[in-house]
Structures are given as structure tokens and as C-alpha cells.
Design an enzyme around this catalytic site. Structure first.
Site, mmCIF file in Angstrom:
data_model
loop_
_atom_site.group_PDB
_atom_site.id
_atom_site.type_symbol
_atom_site.label_atom_id
_atom_site.label_comp_id
_atom_site.label_asym_id
_atom_site.label_seq_id
_atom_site.Cartn_x
_atom_site.Cartn_y
_atom_site.Cartn_z
ATOM 1 N N ARG A 1 -0.204 9.057 -5.819
ATOM 2 C CA ARG A 1 -0.273 8.073 -6.237
ATOM 3 C C ARG A 1 -1.652 7.510 -6.915
ATOM 4 N NH1 ARG A 1 2.267 2.545 -3.981
ATOM 5 N NH2 ARG A 1 0.466 3.633 -2.478
ATOM 6 N N ARG B 1 -5.795 4.643 -3.867
ATOM 7 C CA ARG B 1 -5.851 3.941 -2.940
ATOM 8 C C ARG B 1 -6.021 4.103 -1.578
ATOM 9 N NH1 ARG B 1 -0.018 0.030 -3.679
ATOM 10 N NH2 ARG B 1 -0.520 0.327 -0.813
ATOM 11 N N ARG C 1 8.141 -9.500 3.804
ATOM 12 C CA ARG C 1 7.836 -8.507 5.337
ATOM 13 C C ARG C 1 8.006 -8.418 6.369
ATOM 14 N NH1 ARG C 1 4.452 -3.854 2.492
ATOM 15 N NH2 ARG C 1 3.773 -4.914 0.750
ATOM 16 N N ARG D 1 1.213 3.236 7.885
ATOM 17 C CA ARG D 1 3.145 2.110 6.954
ATOM 18 C C ARG D 1 3.840 2.461 7.220
ATOM 19 N NH1 ARG D 1 0.013 3.686 1.775
ATOM 20 N NH2 ARG D 1 1.379 2.564 1.176
ATOM 21 N N LYS E 1 8.600 0.528 -5.387
ATOM 22 C CA LYS E 1 8.762 -0.846 -5.731
ATOM 23 C C LYS E 1 8.394 -1.318 -7.019
ATOM 24 C CE LYS E 1 7.645 -2.285 -1.447
ATOM 25 N NZ LYS E 1 6.723 -0.841 -1.121
HETATM 26 P P1 AP5 Z 1 5.234 2.455 -6.318
HETATM 27 O O1 AP5 Z 1 5.315 2.022 -7.131
HETATM 28 O O2 AP5 Z 1 3.263 2.505 -6.208
HETATM 29 O O3 AP5 Z 1 5.654 2.580 -4.819
HETATM 30 P P2 AP5 Z 1 5.567 1.179 -4.023
HETATM 31 O O4 AP5 Z 1 6.804 1.051 -2.958
HETATM 32 O O5 AP5 Z 1 5.959 0.203 -4.788
HETATM 33 O O6 AP5 Z 1 4.842 1.645 -2.774
HETATM 34 P P3 AP5 Z 1 3.297 0.608 -2.418
HETATM 35 O O7 AP5 Z 1 2.521 2.280 -1.528
HETATM 36 O O8 AP5 Z 1 2.801 0.012 -2.999
HETATM 37 O O9 AP5 Z 1 4.229 0.201 -1.189
HETATM 38 P P4 AP5 Z 1 3.669 -0.260 0.017
HETATM 39 O O10 AP5 Z 1 5.057 -1.783 0.722
HETATM 40 O O11 AP5 Z 1 2.983 0.028 0.808
HETATM 41 O O12 AP5 Z 1 2.242 -1.421 -0.631
HETATM 42 P P5 AP5 Z 1 2.070 -3.060 -0.981
HETATM 43 O O13 AP5 Z 1 1.018 -2.734 -1.749
HETATM 44 O O14 AP5 Z 1 2.565 -3.699 -1.031
HETATM 45 O O15 AP5 Z 1 4.911 4.409 -6.513
HETATM 46 C C1 AP5 Z 1 4.683 5.126 -5.298
HETATM 47 C C2 AP5 Z 1 4.391 6.317 -6.028
HETATM 48 O O16 AP5 Z 1 5.376 7.138 -6.500
HETATM 49 C C3 AP5 Z 1 3.161 5.856 -7.413
HETATM 50 O O17 AP5 Z 1 2.386 7.522 -7.391
HETATM 51 C C4 AP5 Z 1 5.126 5.963 -8.739
HETATM 52 O O18 AP5 Z 1 4.476 6.844 -9.957
HETATM 53 C C5 AP5 Z 1 5.325 7.384 -7.962
HETATM 54 N N1 AP5 Z 1 6.867 6.871 -8.555
HETATM 55 C C6 AP5 Z 1 7.489 5.856 -8.537
HETATM 56 N N2 AP5 Z 1 8.771 5.625 -8.869
HETATM 57 C C7 AP5 Z 1 8.757 7.410 -8.352
HETATM 58 C C8 AP5 Z 1 10.418 8.401 -9.647
HETATM 59 N N3 AP5 Z 1 11.128 7.732 -9.778
HETATM 60 N N4 AP5 Z 1 10.158 9.371 -9.563
HETATM 61 C C9 AP5 Z 1 8.889 10.319 -9.614
HETATM 62 N N5 AP5 Z 1 7.216 9.142 -8.970
HETATM 63 C C10 AP5 Z 1 7.486 8.131 -8.959
HETATM 64 O O19 AP5 Z 1 0.601 -3.361 0.200
HETATM 65 C C11 AP5 Z 1 0.097 -2.557 1.226
HETATM 66 C C12 AP5 Z 1 -0.419 -2.998 2.419
HETATM 67 O O20 AP5 Z 1 -0.769 -4.660 2.161
HETATM 68 C C13 AP5 Z 1 0.541 -3.362 3.109
HETATM 69 O O21 AP5 Z 1 0.536 -1.922 4.249
HETATM 70 C C14 AP5 Z 1 -0.430 -4.483 4.023
HETATM 71 O O22 AP5 Z 1 -0.699 -4.260 4.914
HETATM 72 C C15 AP5 Z 1 -0.342 -5.727 2.973
HETATM 73 N N6 AP5 Z 1 0.606 -6.810 2.703
HETATM 74 C C16 AP5 Z 1 1.022 -6.441 1.268
HETATM 75 N N7 AP5 Z 1 1.783 -8.227 2.102
HETATM 76 C C17 AP5 Z 1 2.545 -7.724 2.836
HETATM 77 C C18 AP5 Z 1 3.093 -9.319 3.486
HETATM 78 N N8 AP5 Z 1 4.254 -9.325 2.540
HETATM 79 N N9 AP5 Z 1 2.709 -9.245 4.348
HETATM 80 C C19 AP5 Z 1 1.453 -8.482 5.451
HETATM 81 N N10 AP5 Z 1 1.053 -8.255 4.713
HETATM 82 C C20 AP5 Z 1 1.049 -7.413 3.333
#
Ligand code: AP5
Length: 218
Positions: A129, A162, A90, A173, A15
Site C-alpha cells: 500500500r 504508512r 471499532r 493490528r 475499506k
Molecule cells: P485499503 O482500502 O487501504 O484498506 P483498509 O481496509 O482501509 O485498511 P486500513 O489499513 O486503512 O484499515 P485500518 O482499519 O487498519 O486503518 P485505519 O487507517 O482505519 O486497502 C489496502 C491496500 O489494498 C491498498 O494498497 C489498496 O490499494 C489495496 N486494495 C484494496 N482493494 C483491493 C483489491 N480489490 N484488489 C487489490 N488491491 C486492493 O486506522 C489506523 C489506526 O488508527 C488503527 O490501527 C488505530 O490505531 C487508529 N484508529 C482508527 N480508527 C479508530 C477507532 N475507531 N478507534 C480507535 N482507534 C482507531
């Protein structure tokens, strides 16, 4: 048309990577609740420490805390600039709150992108990552490495792992996502906003797919 999008999808599906590139190409604002919460955690306030502990457990932060962060960001936006809500909503409750916020600011969503990848892909992506500790640019040790080892291409700061990218936290997660966020796919499908993106392939291919879907939205 001003693009106003929501990104759903399991952790590590890509994402943030897609959102960063799309925002650059279309001059949109990326509103990542994960990034906003990490900033709060870095401040070391009472709220920041609470948020940090929840994130490191793999659970979700309280709806009200996240909604307030998003509302503040959307209120700052003018009517000309589009946005991607990356990782918000979410829960069904957050989606309903978002509707109220959008009503207040006078915006309408034009797409909910469900960025999907298999569990195998997700585990491989999250374990490799790294992201810039300063500007948040996302890398992968093998798939999308920085040009100079350990340094961000854009700002030269150190790229770091991270705290929630550990195997046991990744498992929680994924479970949290399936229980609380997966129902949003149906929610947005019923509203006619859902666009599913198979993000298992290479990033170039993913971007091509997303741009094609966007042509249908605009
Ligand atoms: P990346 O783009 O980082 O993936 P992502 O889907 O953004 O993954 P996240 O881990 O950031 O999502 P998340 O929802 O768990 O975390 P968030 O920070 O939002 O890609 C991942 C890896 O793959 C990278 O290394 C990239 O380089 C690689 N990659 C990407 N595309 C590729 C491709 N095509 N080919 C090869 N490699 C590729 O949330 C973290 C925490 O915050 C949550 O767990 C929760 O506790 C809290 N939180 C956040 N939002 C909320 C909410 N709305 N409500 C409540 N809690 C929340």
C-alpha cells in the site's frame, strides 16, 4: 434515500478503497477515523504525539478521542448528505456512543458493511500500500498503482508508505481487530444492518458487489 453507512472489516481488506469510490459515485462524505487521527498526529500537538505512538503500535486510540472527532464531523453535516463511517465504530462501546451521537443529530444508519478478506490477501495488500501524503488517495504498488510512479493521480503529491504498514505492526493490528472489533459483526447482525462483502477479488468486482447490496438498502 440518504445513505448512512458504517464500514467494518480487518485492516487492509479494502475499506478505504471502496469507501473512496463509493463516496465519489454517490456524493457521500467519507469519515475515516484513521485519516482524522493521522491529521491530528501530523499537527505535532501533545494529543497528536500520543495518537501517533498508539497508531504505530497497532493498538486502538481511546474511544473518547475518536468519538469526539466523529461527533464534530457529523454535527457539521446537513440532513441531505449521506456518509460512510470508515473504521468507526471499532469497539462495542464506540457503537453505543455512535447511537447516542446519531440520536442527537437525528440520523439513522441504513447499513453496516463488513468488508472481508483473508489474512493472505491482507498482508499482500498492506505491504504494497501507498497513499497520497496530501489528499489520502489510496494506491497499491502492484495492484492499483498511480499512473505516474510515486505521484498521486488526483493532486500530484508524493505517495508514501504508512508507518503502521510494517510486518510486526500489521500482526498487532490484526490481533487488535479480532479481539475488539470482530464482535461488532454480531452486534450489527442483531440490529438487521449487517451486509457482508467478500473483498478478496479485484476492485471492479468488489464495487459491483457493493453496488448490488446498496440496491437492496435504497
Ligand atoms: P485499503 O482500502 O487501504 O484498506 P483498509 O481496509 O482501509 O485498511 P486500513 O489499513 O486503512 O484499515 P485500518 O482499519 O487498519 O486503518 P485505519 O487507517 O482505519 O486497502 C489496502 C491496500 O489494498 C491498498 O494498497 C489498496 O490499494 C489495496 N486494495 C484494496 N482493494 C483491493 C483489491 N480489490 N484488489 C487489490 N488491491 C486492493 O486506522 C489506523 C489506526 O488508527 C488503527 O490501527 C488505530 O490505531 C487508529 N484508529 C482508527 N480508527 C479508530 C477507532 N475507531 N478507534 C480507535 N482507534 C482507531
Amino acid at each position: 434515500m440518504v445513505l448512512r453507512l458504517v464500514f467494518l472489516g480487518p485492516p487492509g481488506a479494502g475499506k478505504g478503497t471502496i469507501a473512496q469510490r463509493l463516496c465519489e459515485a454517490h456524493e457521500l462524505l467519507q469519515i475515516s477515523t484513521g485519516d482524522l487521527l493521522r491529521e491530528e498526529a501530523k499537527r505535532g500537538t501533545e494529543l497528536g504525539n500520543k495518537v501517533k505512538a498508539i497508531m504505530e503500535s497497532g493498538e486502538y486510540v481511546d474511544d473518547s478521542i475518536v468519538a469526539e472527532l466523529v461527533e464534530n464531523k457529523l454535527k457539521e453535516l446537513g440532513t441531505e448528505k449521506g456518509f460512510i463511517l470508515d473504521g468507526f465504530p471499532r469497539t462495542i462501546s464506540q457503537a453505543e456512543t455512535l447511537e447516542n451521537i446519531l440520536d442527537k443529530v437525528g440520523f439513522e444508519l441504513n447499513g453496516a458493511f463488513d468488508i472481508e478478506a483473508t489474512d493472505e490477501t491482507i498482508v499482500e495488500r498492506l505491504s504494497g500500500r501507498r497513499s497520497c501524503g496530501k489528499c489520502g488517495k489510496i494506491y497499491h504498488l502492484k495492484n492499483i498503482p498511480p499512473k505516474e510512479k510515486g505521484k498521486c493521480d488526483d493532486c500530484g503529491s508524493e505517495v508514501v508508505q504508512r508507518n503502521d504498514d510494517k510486518p510486526d505492526v500489521i500482526k498487532t493490528r490484526l490481533e487488535t481487530y479480532r479481539e475488539k472489533t470482530a464482535p461488532l459483526v454480531k452486534y450489527y447482525e442483531e440490529k438487521g444492518l449487517l451486509k457482508v462483502v467478500d473483498a478478496n477479488g479485484e476492485i471492479k468486482e468488489n464495487m459491483k458487489n457493493v453496488e448490488m447490496i446498496l440496491k437492496g438498502v435504497e
